[in-house]
Scaffold this motif. Structure first.
Motif, PDB file in Angstrom:
ATOM      1  N   LEU A 350      -2.808 -15.097  44.297  1.00  0.00           N
ATOM      2  CA  LEU A 350      -3.784 -14.057  44.600  1.00  0.00           C
ATOM      3  C   LEU A 350      -3.268 -12.664  44.249  1.00  0.00           C
ATOM      4  N   HIS A 351      -2.025 -12.585  43.799  1.00  0.00           N
ATOM      5  CA  HIS A 351      -1.414 -11.293  43.504  1.00  0.00           C
ATOM      6  C   HIS A 351      -1.202 -11.106  42.002  1.00  0.00           C
ATOM      7  N   LYS A 352      -0.767  -9.917  41.651  1.00  0.00           N
ATOM      8  CA  LYS A 352      -0.622  -9.523  40.250  1.00  0.00           C
ATOM      9  C   LYS A 352       0.233 -10.520  39.474  1.00  0.00           C
ATOM     10  N   ALA A 353      -0.267 -10.929  38.318  1.00  0.00           N
ATOM     11  CA  ALA A 353       0.462 -11.863  37.461  1.00  0.00           C
ATOM     12  C   ALA A 353       1.163 -11.101  36.342  1.00  0.00           C
ATOM     13  N   ILE A 354       2.365 -11.551  35.984  1.00  0.00           N
ATOM     14  CA  ILE A 354       3.107 -10.961  34.871  1.00  0.00           C
ATOM     15  C   ILE A 354       3.468 -12.078  33.889  1.00  0.00           C
ATOM     16  N   ASP A 355       3.985 -11.668  32.719  1.00  0.00           N
ATOM     17  CA  ASP A 355       4.403 -12.688  31.743  1.00  0.00           C
ATOM     18  C   ASP A 355       5.645 -13.403  32.272  1.00  0.00           C
ATOM     19  N   LYS A 356       5.706 -14.697  32.011  1.00  0.00           N
ATOM     20  CA  LYS A 356       6.842 -15.481  32.488  1.00  0.00           C
ATOM     21  C   LYS A 356       7.813 -15.836  31.357  1.00  0.00           C
ATOM     22  N   ASN A 357       7.543 -15.348  30.160  1.00  0.00           N
ATOM     23  CA  ASN A 357       8.393 -15.682  29.019  1.00  0.00           C
ATOM     24  C   ASN A 357       9.687 -14.880  29.031  1.00  0.00           C
ATOM     25  N   TRP A 359      12.519 -12.924  26.951  1.00  0.00           N
ATOM     26  CA  TRP A 359      12.693 -12.249  25.661  1.00  0.00           C
ATOM     27  C   TRP A 359      13.928 -12.803  24.969  1.00  0.00           C
ATOM     28  N   SER A 360      14.039 -12.497  23.682  1.00  0.00           N
ATOM     29  CA  SER A 360      15.207 -12.987  22.938  1.00  0.00           C
ATOM     30  C   SER A 360      16.491 -12.349  23.449  1.00  0.00           C
ATOM     31  N   LYS A 361      16.377 -11.138  23.961  1.00  0.00           N
ATOM     32  CA  LYS A 361      17.529 -10.471  24.580  1.00  0.00           C
ATOM     33  C   LYS A 361      17.105 -10.021  25.972  1.00  0.00           C
ATOM     34  N   GLU A 362      17.532 -10.798  26.954  1.00  0.00           N
ATOM     35  CA  GLU A 362      17.064 -10.612  28.321  1.00  0.00           C
ATOM     36  C   GLU A 362      18.253 -10.463  29.270  1.00  0.00           C
ATOM     37  N   VAL A 363      18.155  -9.479  30.193  1.00  0.00           N
ATOM     38  CA  VAL A 363      19.147  -9.377  31.263  1.00  0.00           C
ATOM     39  C   VAL A 363      18.781 -10.474  32.263  1.00  0.00           C
ATOM     40  N   PHE A 364      19.433 -11.612  32.071  1.00  0.00           N
ATOM     41  CA  PHE A 364      19.044 -12.813  32.815  1.00  0.00           C
ATOM     42  C   PHE A 364      20.291 -13.605  33.191  1.00  0.00           C
ATOM     43  N   TYR A 365      20.237 -14.206  34.389  1.00  0.00           N
ATOM     44  CA  TYR A 365      21.299 -15.157  34.745  1.00  0.00           C
ATOM     45  C   TYR A 365      20.690 -16.275  35.579  1.00  0.00           C
ATOM     46  N   GLY A 366      21.353 -17.429  35.563  1.00  0.00           N
ATOM     47  CA  GLY A 366      20.830 -18.583  36.271  1.00  0.00           C
ATOM     48  C   GLY A 366      20.238 -19.596  35.319  1.00  0.00           C
ATOM     49  N   ASN A 367      19.342 -20.411  35.844  1.00  0.00           N
ATOM     50  CA  ASN A 367      18.733 -21.503  35.087  1.00  0.00           C
ATOM     51  C   ASN A 367      17.321 -21.118  34.667  1.00  0.00           C
ATOM     52  N   PRO A 368      17.069 -20.968  33.338  1.00  0.00           N
ATOM     53  CA  PRO A 368      15.721 -20.574  32.885  1.00  0.00           C
ATOM     54  C   PRO A 368      14.672 -21.653  33.140  1.00  0.00           C
ATOM     55  N   SER A 369      15.118 -22.878  33.432  1.00  0.00           N
ATOM     56  CA  SER A 369      14.183 -23.971  33.722  1.00  0.00           C
ATOM     57  C   SER A 369      14.142 -24.299  35.213  1.00  0.00           C
ATOM     58  N   GLY A 370      14.778 -23.466  36.026  1.00  0.00           N
ATOM     59  CA  GLY A 370      14.831 -23.711  37.465  1.00  0.00           C
ATOM     60  C   GLY A 370      13.458 -23.621  38.118  1.00  0.00           C
ATOM     61  N   ALA A 371      13.332 -24.253  39.280  1.00  0.00           N
ATOM     62  CA  ALA A 371      12.039 -24.272  39.989  1.00  0.00           C
ATOM     63  C   ALA A 371      11.621 -22.885  40.467  1.00  0.00           C
ATOM     64  N   LYS A 437      24.166 -14.900  19.654  1.00  0.00           N
ATOM     65  CA  LYS A 437      23.288 -15.880  20.296  1.00  0.00           C
ATOM     66  C   LYS A 437      21.931 -15.874  19.605  1.00  0.00           C
ATOM     67  N   GLY A 438      21.379 -17.068  19.433  1.00  0.00           N
ATOM     68  CA  GLY A 438      20.069 -17.174  18.826  1.00  0.00           C
ATOM     69  C   GLY A 438      18.980 -16.851  19.834  1.00  0.00           C
ATOM     70  N   PRO A 439      17.734 -16.700  19.421  1.00  0.00           N
ATOM     71  CA  PRO A 439      16.608 -16.391  20.312  1.00  0.00           C
ATOM     72  C   PRO A 439      16.459 -17.444  21.407  1.00  0.00           C
ATOM     73  N   LEU A 440      16.239 -16.969  22.636  1.00  0.00           N
ATOM     74  CA  LEU A 440      15.987 -17.802  23.813  1.00  0.00           C
ATOM     75  C   LEU A 440      17.093 -18.832  24.068  1.00  0.00           C
ATOM     76  N   GLU A 441      18.285 -18.513  23.617  1.00  0.00           N
ATOM     77  CA  GLU A 441      19.412 -19.432  23.826  1.00  0.00           C
ATOM     78  C   GLU A 441      20.244 -18.917  24.998  1.00  0.00           C
TER      79      GLU A 441
END
Length: 545
Positions: A350-357, A359-371, A437-441
Motif C-alpha cells: 500500500l506504500h510507495k514502490a521503487i525499482d528493485k533492480n 545497478w551495474s555499480k551498486e553500493v550493495f552488500y549481502g545476498n542479492p537473491s535473499g528473501a 567486475k562485470g555487470p550485476l556480478e
C-alpha cells in the motif's frame, strides 16, 4: 508468576539496570508474548549477550548461573523459572528435571541495555524513586517523632491499623482498575475468590467513577493524617474525633457483609478491611472519655474536617490515573500492531514502490537473491542515517545469507560537501570492488559492507581518505553514477533521509528498523514460507479504544 515479572527478576539478578514498566510494555507488545521469542528478540534489540540452548541434564554441570529454564508444570502448563545457583538446583533437582524441557536462556551479567528510549525511562524511574524515597523518609521521621516521643500503645496500634487499612484499600482500588499486585494475587485467586464479582459489582459503585473502596482509602488516609498531626492532643480527644466516621465505616462494613452473604460469594480483601474497621472501632469504644466531658474544640474539629476533605482528593485524581492506564494499554496494543510481521507485510504494497533492480555499480552488500532486500536512502553527513545504518547492520548480521542491503545517496549536487563525500565513497567502491567486475556480478566480499560501515561510523572525510586513499581526480564515470543516485531520489520523490524501503516498497509508517529487528525472526519465516498470500493475525484487529 507472570512471564514479564520472571524476566525482570532475572535481569535484576544478572545486575542489569532495567526499567520495569518499559520491560513489561515491550514484552507484552511482542506478537509471541509470552514466549522465549519475545525475550530473545528484545535481548537482540538491546544488544545484550545471551545464549539460548537446548541441553541434556548432564550439561547442567557446565552451565553458568543464573539462567532461565523452560518448564512444564504438573498441571501441564508451560512456565519459566530462574535457577540461581547449583545449590538451589541440587535442593530440588528431581522435581526440576521432571518439569524441565531442556531449554535454557543465559544472559551475561553486569551489562548495559543499548537503547536511548530505555535509558530515558530508567532516568524517569530513578527520579520518581528518589522522590518517593524522600517522602518516605520524611514520613518515617514524622511518625518516629509523633509516636515515639509520646508513646501510647493504643495510639500506636490505631495508627498501624490505619496504615494497614490504607494498604488494603489501595490494593482493592488498584484491583478494581485492573492493576494486580502481590497482595491481590495472594488473596484473590482466580476460580477460588469472589474478589472480581464483589469489587467490580454494581453494589460497590456509588457513581460511575467512584467506588466504595475509594471512600475507604480516603477514610483511612484521613484517620492516619489526623492522628499524626494531632498527636500532641490527649488520646481521648483523638478517639472522640473518630467516633462518627468510625461509626459510618462500621455501618458500611455491615452492608458489604450483607451483600456478600446474599451473593454467597466472599472477597477476602473486603473481609480483611472489615476486620481492620472493627478493630479500630473496638479501640475507640475502649478509649472514649466519660460521657459529658467536652473535649473537642472547634479548632480541632475544623482541622479534622479539612484533613478529611484533602484526603478525599484521590477521588479527583483517580480519573487521570485511569486515563494513564488506558493510554498504557493503548500503547501496548499499538506496539503489538507495529510488531506484527503479518500486518507489516500486508501494509507494504500500500506504500510507495521503487525499482528493485540492482545497478551495474551498486553500493550493495549481502545476498542479492535473499528473501529480504532493504534499501537505505541516505545522505553522507546525515547523523540519523548513521544511527539507521548501525541498526541496519545489526539486522543484517542476524541473517547475512538471507538479506541484501542497498545504499542510495540522496543529495544535492550543488552542495559541495555532500558531493565530495559521495564521490569519495563511490570512488573507493570503484577502486576496490567494481573495476574488474562485470555487470550485476555481486561476488561476496567483506569490503562491500565494511567500506560503507567505516564511513557511517565516523562520517569524517579526512579519516576515510586516509584509510582508503580514493582517486583524487574526479572520475567521470563516478560523477555519472552520483547523478544517477540523485535522479533516483528525484524520480521516487524522496524528500528526507533516512528513508527505508523493504522489498521494493517504502517502510509503512510508523514502523521503524527497531520494529523490524524485533519481529525479524518471524518475518523471515513468513518471507520464506511457500504461501501465495499472507494472513493477518487475529490480534491485529484489536480495538485501540
Amino acid at each position: 508468576m507472570s512471564f514479564e515479572v520472571i524476566v525482570y527478576q532475572l535481569l535484576r539478578i544478572c545486575r542489569i539496570p532495567v526499567s520495569k514498566n518499559y520491560l513489561f510494555e515491550r514484552l507484552k507488545a511482542h506478537p509471541d508474548y509470552p514466549s522465549l521469542a519475545s525475550l530473545t528478540d528484545l535481548l537482540d534489540e538491546w544488544e545484550l549477550e545471551y545464549s539460548a540452548l537446548q541441553l541434556e541434564p548432564s550439561d547442567l554441570d557446565q552451565m553458568e548461573y543464573p539462567f532461565l529454564a523452560h518448564v512444564v508444570t504438573a498441571q501441564g502448563m508451560e512456565d519459566f523459572e530462574i535457577v540461581k545457583s547449583t545449590r538451589q538446583l541440587e535442593q530440588d533437582k528431581e522435581r526440576f528435571l521432571n518439569a524441565w524441557t531442556g531449554i535454557v536462556i543465559w544472559i551475561a551479567g553486569e551489562a548495559t541495555i543499548s537503547s536511548e528510549e530505555h535509558q530515558r525511562e530508567v532516568s524517569i524511574e530513578r527520579i520518581q524513586k528518589g522522590f518517593l524515597y524522600i517522602i518516605g523518609t520524611l514520613t518515617l521521621a514524622l511518625l518516629a517523632y509523633s509516636f515515639v516521643s509520646q508513646f501510647q500503645w493504643t495510639n500506636t496500634l490505631f495508627a498501624l491499623l490505619s496504615l494497614a487499612g490504607i494498604v488494603v484499600s489501595a490494593t482493592i482500588v488498584a484491583y478494581a482498575m485492573g492493576i494486580d499486585s502481590s497482595i491481590s494475587k495472594s488473596f484473590c485467586k482466580v476460580g477460588i475468590s469472589g474478589c472480581q464479582k464483589i469489587i467490580n459489582s454494581s453494589f460497590s459503585k456509588l457513581l460511575p467513577n467512584v467506588h466504595i473502596s475509594d471512600l475507604v482509602l480516603s477514610y483511612f488516609t484521613g484517620l492516619f493524617l489526623i492522628q499524626v498531626l494531632a498527636i500532641n492532643n490527649a488520646q481521648e480527644i483523638i478517639f472522640s474525633l473518630f467516633l462518627i466516621p468510625a461509626g459510618l465505616a462500621l455501618l458500611a462494613s455491615l452492608f458489604t457483609l450483607g451483600y456478600q452473604l446474599l451473593k454467597n460469594d466472599w472477597c477476602k480483601l473486603c473481609l480483611l478491611l472489615t476486620a481492620i474497621i472493627w478493630a479500630q472501632a473496638a479501640l475507640i469504644v475502649i478509649m472514649l472519655p466519660s460521657p459529658g466531658e467536652p473535649v473537642i474544640s472547634d479548632g480541632i474539629l475544623t482541622q479534622s474536617l479539612l484533613i478529611f476533605t484533602l484526603s478525599s482528593g484521590w477521588i479527583l485524581i483517580k480519573p487521570f490515573v485511569e486515563k494513564s492506564q488506558k493510554v498504557e494499554s493503548q500503547n501496548i496494543t499499538i506496539r503489538k500492531w507495529r510488531q506484527n510481521p503479518s500486518w507489516f507485510q500486508a501494509l507494504l504494497p500500500l506504500h510507495k514502490a521503487i525499482d528493485k533492480n540492482l545497478w551495474s555499480k551498486e553500493v550493495f552488500y549481502g545476498n542479492p537473491s535473499g528473501a529480504l532486500q532493504i534499501t537505505l536512502a541516505t545522505g553522507p553527513y546525515c547523523h540519523p542515517c548513521s544511527i539507521a545504518h548501525a541498526r541496519l547492520d545489526h539486522i543484517y548480521a542476524r541473517y547475512p545469507n538471507d538479506i541484501g542491503v542497498k545504499i542510495r545517496f540522496v543529495i544535492k549536487e550543488s552542495n559541495p560537501i555532500d558531493r565530495e563525500a559521495t564521490l569519495a565513497i563511490l570512488n573507493t567502491y570503484d577502486k576496490l570492488l567494481w573495476q574488474d567486475k562485470g555487470p550485476l556480478e555481486y561476488i561476496p566480499n567483506p569490503l562491500s559492507g565494511q567500506i560503507i560501515k567505516d564511513w557511517f561510523s565516523k562520517q569524517d572525510l579526512k579519516a576515510f581518505n586516509k584509510r582508503y586513499k580514493p582517486e583524487k581526480e574526479e572520475n567521470p564515470d563516478m560523477i555519472k553514477l552520483m547523478r544517477q543516485h540523485i535522479h533516483w531520489g528525484q524520480q521516487f520523490q524522496i524528500e528526507q533521509t533516512p528513508g527505508f524501503f523493504v522489498n521494493g516498497f517504502e517502510m509503512p509508517n510508523p514502523h521503524t528498523l527497531t520494529d523490524l529487528n524485533i519481529f525479524l525472526d518471524s518475518y523471515m519465516e513468513l518471507l520464506k514460507a511457500p504461501h501465495s498470500r499472507f494472513e493477518v493475525a487475529s490480534q491485529s484487529t484489536q480495538s485501540l479504544s
